[in-house]
Design a protein around this motif. Structure first.
Motif, mmCIF file in Angstrom:
data_model
loop_
_atom_site.group_PDB
_atom_site.id
_atom_site.type_symbol
_atom_site.label_atom_id
_atom_site.label_comp_id
_atom_site.label_asym_id
_atom_site.label_seq_id
_atom_site.Cartn_x
_atom_site.Cartn_y
_atom_site.Cartn_z
ATOM 1 N N SER A 1 0.834 -1.207 0.000
ATOM 2 C CA SER A 1 0.000 0.000 0.000
ATOM 3 C C SER A 1 0.866 1.253 0.000
ATOM 4 O O SER A 1 0.512 2.259 -0.621
ATOM 5 C CB SER A 1 -0.963 0.005 1.187
ATOM 6 O OG SER A 1 -0.239 0.005 2.405
ATOM 7 N N SER B 1 -4.538 1.627 -6.012
ATOM 8 C CA SER B 1 -3.620 1.735 -4.882
ATOM 9 C C SER B 1 -2.988 0.393 -4.544
ATOM 10 O O SER B 1 -2.270 0.280 -3.576
ATOM 11 C CB SER B 1 -4.361 2.292 -3.660
ATOM 12 O OG SER B 1 -5.429 1.428 -3.330
ATOM 13 N N ASN B 2 -3.284 -0.648 -5.330
ATOM 14 C CA ASN B 2 -2.743 -1.967 -5.072
ATOM 15 C C ASN B 2 -2.097 -2.519 -6.353
ATOM 16 O O ASN B 2 -2.762 -3.158 -7.159
ATOM 17 C CB ASN B 2 -3.867 -2.897 -4.584
ATOM 18 C CG ASN B 2 -3.315 -4.212 -4.105
ATOM 19 O OD1 ASN B 2 -2.195 -4.602 -4.424
ATOM 20 N ND2 ASN B 2 -4.122 -4.915 -3.330
#
Length: 160
Positions: free
Chosen positions: A51, A63-64
């Motif tokens: 993250s 975000s991943n």
């Protein structure tokens, strides 16, 4: 063409040309611009959590960045390790081959940055940077750039 529309297309054209030039320089290294961004971030800030890396990436919209990382792990450039305090928290670090590739990526980026710097001669770069920062403020990519430069992350406008 309205100035705002021309601006939109010029920003897109500049991004595409820069990415094309970067991809050309990276081709002999066997990495894509997105993979190169991960390698450089890890070289500068490792260890990072998944993250934490996602919060700094401009190349990925989410975000991943798991799939992007999977390719780098498979290539032997990045190592995933369980966190020392929490086994669910994965720490990302470069392998020796990853460090070597990150150094080569830095050289390619340096050449591109020199080309960009030469194009800025005679222009008010601070004004352009201020405008672009305002344009992307409050957006994921703009926030990622702000985090990387140490500038505050501030919301200014929302995309429609």
């Amino acid at each position: 063409m309205e100035p705002a529309e021309e601006l939109r297309f010029l920003v897109l054209a500049a991004q595409r040309e820069g990415n094309r030039q970067l991809a050309h320089g990276l081709r002999p290294l066997g990495v894509t611009p997105a993979q190169a961004e991960v390698l450089r971030l890890l070289a500068e800030r490792q260890p990072l959590s998944l993250s934490g890396l996602g919060a700094l990436l401009v190349c990925e919209s989410g975000s991943n960045p798991s799939r992007l990382l999977d390719r780098l792990v498979t290539a032997g450039l990045v190592r995933r390790e369980e966190g020392s305090r929490d086994r669910r928290q994965v720490q990302l670090t470069l392998t020796p081959a990853g460090h070597e590739t990150a150094r080569a990526v830095a050289a390619v980026e340096s050449d591109l940055h020199a080309h960009i710097a030469s194009a800025t001669e005679g222009h008010d770069v601070d004004a352009v940077l201020g405008f672009l920062r305002a344009l992307v403020a409050g957006q994921k990519s703009g926030d990622a750039v702000a985090r990387r430069t140490g500038r505050p992350v501030v919301a200014q406008w929302s995309a429609p």
